[in-house]
Design a protein around this motif. Structure first.
Motif, PDB file in Angstrom:
ATOM      1  N   LEU A 212      55.618  58.266  51.360  1.00  0.00           N
ATOM      2  CA  LEU A 212      55.224  59.408  50.520  1.00  0.00           C
ATOM      3  C   LEU A 212      54.995  60.678  51.325  1.00  0.00           C
ATOM      4  CD1 LEU A 212      52.720  57.806  47.962  1.00  0.00           C
ATOM      5  CD2 LEU A 212      55.162  58.209  47.707  1.00  0.00           C
ATOM      6  N   GLY A 213      54.812  60.513  52.614  1.00  0.00           N
ATOM      7  CA  GLY A 213      54.555  61.683  53.447  1.00  0.00           C
ATOM      8  C   GLY A 213      53.178  62.266  53.241  1.00  0.00           C
ATOM      9  N   ALA A 214      52.216  61.420  52.866  1.00  0.00           N
ATOM     10  CA  ALA A 214      50.843  61.874  52.642  1.00  0.00           C
ATOM     11  C   ALA A 214      49.881  60.739  52.986  1.00  0.00           C
ATOM     12  CB  ALA A 214      50.646  62.297  51.188  1.00  0.00           C
ATOM     13  N   PRO A 215      48.756  61.046  53.619  1.00  0.00           N
ATOM     14  CA  PRO A 215      47.769  60.000  53.952  1.00  0.00           C
ATOM     15  C   PRO A 215      47.261  59.306  52.688  1.00  0.00           C
ATOM     16  CG  PRO A 215      47.248  62.049  55.085  1.00  0.00           C
ATOM     17  CD  PRO A 215      48.302  62.377  54.070  1.00  0.00           C
ATOM     18  N   ILE A 216      46.990  58.018  52.794  1.00  0.00           N
ATOM     19  CA  ILE A 216      46.445  57.239  51.676  1.00  0.00           C
ATOM     20  C   ILE A 216      45.212  56.491  52.163  1.00  0.00           C
ATOM     21  CG2 ILE A 216      46.833  55.337  50.056  1.00  0.00           C
ATOM     22  CD1 ILE A 216      49.812  55.966  50.146  1.00  0.00           C
ATOM     23  N   THR A 217      44.149  56.589  51.385  1.00  0.00           N
ATOM     24  CA  THR A 217      42.923  55.849  51.693  1.00  0.00           C
ATOM     25  C   THR A 217      42.525  55.004  50.492  1.00  0.00           C
ATOM     26  OG1 THR A 217      42.112  57.617  53.135  1.00  0.00           O
ATOM     27  CG2 THR A 217      40.492  56.028  52.344  1.00  0.00           C
ATOM     28  N   VAL A 218      42.355  53.704  50.718  1.00  0.00           N
ATOM     29  CA  VAL A 218      41.797  52.845  49.668  1.00  0.00           C
ATOM     30  C   VAL A 218      40.287  53.021  49.762  1.00  0.00           C
ATOM     31  CG1 VAL A 218      41.543  50.524  48.754  1.00  0.00           C
ATOM     32  CG2 VAL A 218      43.697  51.213  49.820  1.00  0.00           C
ATOM     33  N   LYS A 219      39.728  53.710  48.765  1.00  0.00           N
ATOM     34  CA  LYS A 219      38.311  54.060  48.791  1.00  0.00           C
ATOM     35  C   LYS A 219      37.429  52.853  48.491  1.00  0.00           C
ATOM     36  CE  LYS A 219      35.094  57.411  46.759  1.00  0.00           C
ATOM     37  NZ  LYS A 219      34.954  58.502  45.745  1.00  0.00           N
ATOM     38  N   GLY A 220      37.911  51.971  47.623  1.00  0.00           N
ATOM     39  CA  GLY A 220      37.113  50.799  47.274  1.00  0.00           C
ATOM     40  C   GLY A 220      37.728  50.028  46.128  1.00  0.00           C
ATOM     41  N   PHE A 221      37.110  48.910  45.780  1.00  0.00           N
ATOM     42  CA  PHE A 221      37.615  48.081  44.683  1.00  0.00           C
ATOM     43  C   PHE A 221      36.462  47.355  44.018  1.00  0.00           C
ATOM     44  CE2 PHE A 221      37.277  45.083  48.144  1.00  0.00           C
ATOM     45  CZ  PHE A 221      36.876  43.896  47.533  1.00  0.00           C
ATOM     46  N   THR A 222      36.701  46.915  42.801  1.00  0.00           N
ATOM     47  CA  THR A 222      35.758  46.063  42.077  1.00  0.00           C
ATOM     48  C   THR A 222      36.544  44.973  41.369  1.00  0.00           C
ATOM     49  OG1 THR A 222      34.156  47.847  41.686  1.00  0.00           O
ATOM     50  CG2 THR A 222      34.056  45.951  40.207  1.00  0.00           C
ATOM     51  N   ARG A 223      36.034  43.760  41.446  1.00  0.00           N
ATOM     52  CA  ARG A 223      36.639  42.623  40.741  1.00  0.00           C
ATOM     53  C   ARG A 223      35.557  41.974  39.887  1.00  0.00           C
ATOM     54  NH1 ARG A 223      37.161  36.985  41.182  1.00  0.00           N
ATOM     55  NH2 ARG A 223      39.291  36.132  40.879  1.00  0.00           N
ATOM     56  N   LEU A 224      35.744  41.997  38.568  1.00  0.00           N
ATOM     57  CA  LEU A 224      34.808  41.356  37.647  1.00  0.00           C
ATOM     58  C   LEU A 224      35.502  40.152  37.006  1.00  0.00           C
ATOM     59  CD1 LEU A 224      33.106  44.343  35.750  1.00  0.00           C
ATOM     60  CD2 LEU A 224      32.340  43.165  37.815  1.00  0.00           C
ATOM     61  N   ALA A 225      34.999  38.967  37.292  1.00  0.00           N
ATOM     62  CA  ALA A 225      35.520  37.740  36.683  1.00  0.00           C
ATOM     63  C   ALA A 225      34.536  37.288  35.614  1.00  0.00           C
ATOM     64  CB  ALA A 225      35.713  36.651  37.730  1.00  0.00           C
ATOM     65  N   LEU A 226      35.025  37.089  34.423  1.00  0.00           N
ATOM     66  CA  LEU A 226      34.188  36.761  33.268  1.00  0.00           C
ATOM     67  C   LEU A 226      33.290  35.556  33.530  1.00  0.00           C
ATOM     68  CD1 LEU A 226      33.638  37.473  30.264  1.00  0.00           C
ATOM     69  CD2 LEU A 226      35.385  35.805  29.666  1.00  0.00           C
ATOM     70  N   GLY A 227      31.997  35.728  33.281  1.00  0.00           N
ATOM     71  CA  GLY A 227      31.057  34.618  33.376  1.00  0.00           C
ATOM     72  C   GLY A 227      30.714  34.180  34.780  1.00  0.00           C
ATOM     73  N   GLU A 228      31.206  34.903  35.774  1.00  0.00           N
ATOM     74  CA  GLU A 228      30.965  34.542  37.171  1.00  0.00           C
ATOM     75  C   GLU A 228      29.466  34.529  37.458  1.00  0.00           C
ATOM     76  OE1 GLU A 228      33.555  35.794  40.962  1.00  0.00           O
ATOM     77  OE2 GLU A 228      32.414  37.442  40.071  1.00  0.00           O
ATOM     78  N   GLY A 229      28.968  33.390  37.927  1.00  0.00           N
ATOM     79  CA  GLY A 229      27.555  33.288  38.283  1.00  0.00           C
ATOM     80  C   GLY A 229      26.624  32.942  37.132  1.00  0.00           C
ATOM     81  N   VAL A 230      27.149  32.842  35.908  1.00  0.00           N
ATOM     82  CA  VAL A 230      26.308  32.486  34.761  1.00  0.00           C
ATOM     83  C   VAL A 230      26.266  30.971  34.635  1.00  0.00           C
ATOM     84  CG1 VAL A 230      25.980  32.630  32.271  1.00  0.00           C
ATOM     85  CG2 VAL A 230      26.871  34.592  33.521  1.00  0.00           C
ATOM     86  N   GLU A 231      25.063  30.450  34.551  1.00  0.00           N
ATOM     87  CA  GLU A 231      24.920  29.001  34.386  1.00  0.00           C
ATOM     88  C   GLU A 231      25.192  28.635  32.930  1.00  0.00           C
ATOM     89  OE1 GLU A 231      21.577  25.468  34.904  1.00  0.00           O
ATOM     90  OE2 GLU A 231      21.236  27.429  35.787  1.00  0.00           O
ATOM     91  N   LYS A 232      26.247  27.867  32.732  1.00  0.00           N
ATOM     92  CA  LYS A 232      26.625  27.490  31.374  1.00  0.00           C
ATOM     93  C   LYS A 232      25.937  26.191  30.963  1.00  0.00           C
ATOM     94  CE  LYS A 232      31.194  29.580  31.850  1.00  0.00           C
ATOM     95  NZ  LYS A 232      32.641  29.403  31.710  1.00  0.00           N
TER      96      LYS A 232
END
Length: 312
Positions: A276-296
């Motif tokens: 592209l001829g331009a600098p690229i920076t990945v600033k950050g990300f978020t991943r939300l998985a449904l129900g992750e960490g919830v005790e069912k």
């Protein structure tokens, strides 16, 4: 006419579990009488929400929304939970999840700010959910949320296991800063988002990784290396190598790109920037998985039937 004080509204809310505005209306309709107001709320079907508030809500949907802001973008991902997978296919619930993600764009991205945000009809997100609980009959809540903004570039989104457009079981946002071509940046961001959905990295870079996670791994590797009986200098080299390997497995930029394992995500970004001829920076990300960490809760169906028939 009795004065409807904040304390009175608070008391009714605590007893009924219903939203503040509905409590205030109930008290106004019943001259400040708490018990009469509770009956009024029950008649309206609103107090059903209180009875369902302690049920585990581990199903539902992750919704994403994006808005352009000049040369940049803002995007949100919101996890809206319910009790059963069936509700995720309900049009009312899907519509609510979309509205909530859209409303989140104008907030700071925190759950408190989102639940207090106003929807198109004027009611808050929390009050809308309370009414929906009474209508559908399941506990619901906004559990987690994330918001990313870039002044130049894109915030790409990806939904895995999509139930409908912008709705599904895993939602990913990737913030990419650059003055390069937006279409190319979005393509890059989406590919990285798909990678994130598949690999669930712990951090963007080694510097972002929780030091406790590194120390925990180092302790395990040290014990394993010492058991080898090799000299201390060799053991030190073994530990360094294993930590380096660990970072390659859990840090996004160091991971082998799932669509081309011969290059890392970091190398993919550098290659795209060169094109592209331009600098690229990945600033950050978020991943939300449904129900992750919830005790069912695991229900015993036979016991439930027996209790309903009085045989338990």
């Amino acid at each position: 006419m009795a004065e409807i004080t904040a304390a009175l509204v608070k008391e009714l809310r605590e007893k009924s579990g219903v939203g503040m505005m509905d409590c205030k209306k109930a008290l106004s309709e019943n001259n400040g009488d708490i018990e009469a107001s509770i009956d009024w709320l029950r008649a309206k079907g609103l107090s059903k929400a209180a009875k369902k508030a302690d049920r585990a809500a581990a199903e539902g949907l992750v919704a994403v929304a994006t808005a352009e802001q000049g040369a940049g973008e803002t995007a949100t991902a919101v996890e809206v939970n319910a009790e059963t997978d069936f509700v995720s296919r309900n049009d009312l619930f899907q519509g609510a999840a979309r509205q909530i993600a859209g409303a989140a764009l104008s907030t700071d991205g925190s759950v408190d700010a989102i639940t207090a945000a106003k929807l198109t009809g004027g009611e808050t997100v929390q009050d809308h959910l309370t009414n929906l609980i009474a209508t559908i009959g399941e506990n619901m809540m906004v559990r987690r949320a994330a918001k990313w903004t870039v002044e130049n570039g894109v915030v790409a989104s990806y939904i895995h296991n999509a139930t409908a457009p912008d709705l599904g079981r895993i939602g990913v946002l990737v913030a990419v800063e650059s003055t390069g071509d937006k279409a190319a940046l979005r393509d890059l961001g989406r590919k990285i988002a798909m990678h994130v959905a598949a690999t669930a990295p712990l951090s963007l870079s080694p510097d972002d990784l929780d030091p406790a996670a590194i120390e925990r791994e180092k302790a395990v590797f040290t014990e394993q290396a010492l058991e080898s009986g090799k000299p201390a200098a060799v053991v030190e080299k073994m530990i360094e190598g294993r930590i380096r390997k660990f970072l390659e497995e859990v840090v996004l930029l160091k991971q082998a790109f799932v669509m081309n394992p011969d290059q890392t995500v970091e190398q993919l970004v550098a290659e795209t920037a060169k094109t592209l001829g331009a600098p690229i920076t990945v600033k950050g990300f978020t991943r939300l998985a449904l129900g992750e960490g919830v005790e069912k809760k695991q229900d015993d169906f036979a016991a439930e039937v027996a209790s309903m028939t009085g045989q338990a």
